[in-house]
Design an enzyme around this catalytic site. Sequence first.
Site, short mmCIF file in Angstrom:
data_model
loop_
_atom_site.label_atom_id
_atom_site.label_comp_id
_atom_site.label_asym_id
_atom_site.label_seq_id
_atom_site.Cartn_x
_atom_site.Cartn_y
_atom_site.Cartn_z
N ASP A 206 0.16 -11.58 -4.59
CA ASP A 206 1.12 -10.47 -4.51
C ASP A 206 1.79 -10.15 -5.85
O ASP A 206 2.81 -9.48 -5.88
CB ASP A 206 2.21 -10.80 -3.47
CG ASP A 206 1.79 -10.37 -2.07
OD1 ASP A 206 0.80 -9.63 -1.95
OD2 ASP A 206 2.45 -10.79 -1.10
N LYS A 209 3.23 -6.79 -6.79
CA LYS A 209 4.48 -6.26 -6.22
C LYS A 209 5.55 -6.06 -7.30
O LYS A 209 6.57 -5.42 -7.07
CB LYS A 209 4.98 -7.17 -5.10
CG LYS A 209 4.12 -7.02 -3.86
CD LYS A 209 4.80 -7.44 -2.60
CE LYS A 209 3.94 -7.07 -1.40
NZ LYS A 209 4.24 -7.87 -0.23
N HIS A 234 -0.27 -2.62 -4.56
CA HIS A 234 0.00 -3.90 -5.23
C HIS A 234 -1.26 -4.75 -5.37
O HIS A 234 -1.36 -5.56 -6.29
CB HIS A 234 1.11 -4.69 -4.52
CG HIS A 234 0.67 -5.37 -3.26
ND1 HIS A 234 0.68 -4.75 -2.05
CD2 HIS A 234 0.20 -6.62 -3.04
CE1 HIS A 234 0.24 -5.60 -1.11
NE2 HIS A 234 -0.05 -6.74 -1.70
N HIS A 258 -6.16 -7.39 1.09
CA HIS A 258 -5.74 -6.61 2.26
C HIS A 258 -6.92 -5.89 2.92
O HIS A 258 -6.72 -5.11 3.85
CB HIS A 258 -4.65 -5.60 1.89
CG HIS A 258 -3.29 -6.24 1.77
ND1 HIS A 258 -2.62 -6.77 2.86
CD2 HIS A 258 -2.51 -6.49 0.69
CE1 HIS A 258 -1.48 -7.30 2.45
NE2 HIS A 258 -1.39 -7.15 1.13
N ASP A 286 -2.05 -15.01 4.50
CA ASP A 286 -1.00 -14.04 4.19
C ASP A 286 -0.41 -13.46 5.49
O ASP A 286 0.81 -13.42 5.68
CB ASP A 286 -1.64 -12.91 3.35
CG ASP A 286 -0.63 -11.93 2.79
OD1 ASP A 286 0.57 -12.26 2.77
OD2 ASP A 286 -1.05 -10.84 2.36
#
Length: 335
Positions: A206, A209, A234, A258, A286
């Site tokens: 991450d 971010k 991100h 993702h 996650d």
Amino acid sequence: MLEQQETLLIVDDEPGIRNLLHQKLSREGYRCQEAETAEQALNKLAISPIALVILDIKMPGKSGIELLPEIKSAYPDMAVIMATAIIDINVAVECLKQGADDYICKPFNLEEVSLAVQRALEKRRLQLEVREYQQFLEEKVEEQMGEMKKLFLGAIEALVSALEAKDKYTGGHSRRVTEIALALGNELSLSAKDMEDLRWGSLLHDIGKIAIDQVIQNKPGKLTREEYEHIMTHASVGAHIVKPVVNGKISEMIEHHHDHYDGSGLHQVIAGSDIPLGARIIAIADAFDAMTSDRPYRSAMSISEAIDEIKRCAGTQFDPDIVTAFLKTAETART
Ligand SMILES: [Fe+2]
């Protein structure tokens, strides 16, 4: 001279010659062994730590010329001196090209023989020293690379902690995701190298971010389509940030963490097993950690609710094989 203890092998079919060399070189302090044929020579080389061979060019059966390349390929550090009659001088020169260190001519001048042996052994000693030093340097470089990697990883961990500390909802998220991902990697029997990549990929998943608007990230209500798209950048931003300092496998894990297994994720270009394995592992770790943590827009689910949700998404959002591994690790964690 008597401190020399290297072992020499004298290969010659004539016993008188072997004797002569044996006596002279023993007096010089060398341990001497003898062989009458190429086969005998190979047997002795296989069982004794021999430093130098004096090899007769002309022998019945396999000649010294034929034996030389065999010795050089099996024992590259072995010093070899060819013994030849003066008439064979061209052959002796050819032997030097094939890797022999020197040649001596019959009838022997014993002082010259002794000097040739000294020179060849000295050259061998230097070569071994250089090799050892090279190995030492290579080990040192590898050690220092490892140290630098550790320092880098430490700095990255600190950066991730700083990033998460700004946000009360995600504190410790990356570290927990890393723990879950590594447990999954273990269950899937990943190699040590893949585990190391997975550790980096999870810790950094991450990192993008850093570029996300905090107001949007902490918005308590439902996100608009644009806001959702902004947050989801991100993954590619993170991959872009780490690319110069980590290997391609790690940046790909971050880029695709993702992605949905069935290809239904936002702007997704690959699906199924084309998604890097590390990314498929991180996706589950996650999601599990996100579901079991409070978020601005909802409170945490229970562990069993989160496990049920992951089970429900096997084959759609998540790789079903990794879900199976996840259920096993979750079971082990409970017992
Ligand atoms: Fe993420």
